[in-house]
Enzyme design. Sequence first.
Site, PDB file in Angstrom:
ATOM      1  N   ALA A  67       0.247  -1.416   0.173  1.00 52.64           N
ATOM      2  CA  ALA A  67      -0.201   0.214  -0.192  1.00 52.64           C
ATOM      3  C   ALA A  67       0.661   1.241   0.341  1.00 52.64           C
ATOM      4  CB  ALA A  67      -0.819   0.205   1.204  1.00 52.64           C
ATOM      5  N   GLY A 110       0.840  -5.285   0.804  1.00 52.35           N
ATOM      6  CA  GLY A 110      -0.466  -5.439   0.274  1.00 52.35           C
ATOM      7  C   GLY A 110       0.078  -5.813  -1.491  1.00 52.35           C
ATOM      8  N   GLU A 113      -0.350  -9.415  -0.562  1.00 51.61           N
ATOM      9  CA  GLU A 113      -1.381 -10.103  -0.785  1.00 51.61           C
ATOM     10  C   GLU A 113      -2.102  -9.899  -1.970  1.00 51.61           C
ATOM     11  OE1 GLU A 113      -1.681  -6.996   2.369  1.00 51.61           O
ATOM     12  OE2 GLU A 113      -3.341  -8.446   4.023  1.00 51.61           O
TER      13      GLU A 113
END
Length: 259
Positions: A67, A110, A113
């Site tokens: 992120a 992220g 992920e």
Amino acid sequence: MSENTPLVLRERHGRVGLLRLNNPKAYNALSPALLRELMDGLAAWDADEAVGAIVITGTERVFAAGADIKAMSQASAVDMLLSGYVDLFDRLRQVHKPVIAAVAGWALGGGFELAMACDIIVAAENARFGQPEINLGVIPGAGGTQRLTRTVGKYLAMEMVLNDRRLTAEEAARFGLVNRVVPTEQYLDEALKLAQAIAERAPVAVRLGKEAVNYALESTLSAGLAYERRLFYLLFATEDQREGMDAFLNKRSPAWKGR
Ligand code: HXC
């Protein structure tokens, strides 16, 4: 980069829709704008009948470093909740076609992920995977603690989430986190080749096969077996089932209709 430069590039290669994360200066940090473009791109390829599989990639140096820390640094809990940022990741779960992550370089936070939310992961030799959120005083928020643990088990997941243990591509393969490791200069070609091979198969069977495998992660064995059986019967309502079995019996290649 100019304001009009796409943050995610779309290219079609045969029956494969490719999405390239395109903000390398920020290590493909997953800003809300980039993530929105990525999810729009996924939805577009998913709706395109000329496409049978999708590949997400970054550059040879970085898949995505997580992120956008700058964008999040001053956010309150309510800002995060109301922004719907993390919810954007859920749009990947709505995609019916197989999605392959082609990962070279860093896949962190992220970014990792995102790769784990895909259906197949092809890793370059230089790929590195980790959940470094603990260094920022937080934890993974887009499925990291859940998908990682289901794949590698509790103990390694703990070390990765609590102490930023990072994995090489070879280690990731050993722990079942990636499908294959290939020389870095070939990783995208390999992913495209694999995607193309899947894209040439019977589309409805591919779609239901993906659904059934994913259901295994959400259900008990009994519920999963019953679900699989219903999807299996359903495929006998398709023209492609007749075609596939007739082609086998007559020693010819099938011509799939996607019906
Ligand atoms: C914003 C980032 C960034 C990120 C890198 N950059 N990662 N900007 N968000 N996640 C920027 C740096 O600030 C820097 O900008 C430039 O990219 C290059 O980074 P360097 O650190 O100088 O490069 P290098 O030394 O090669 O190290 C690469 C790196 C490191 C290992 C990838 O940048 C790093 O550790 N990044 C953070 C990884 C991380 O913590 N990710 C988790 C984020 S939280 P300037 O302007 O200085 O050139 C998260 C939570 C997800 O993902 C929750 C749900 C969505």
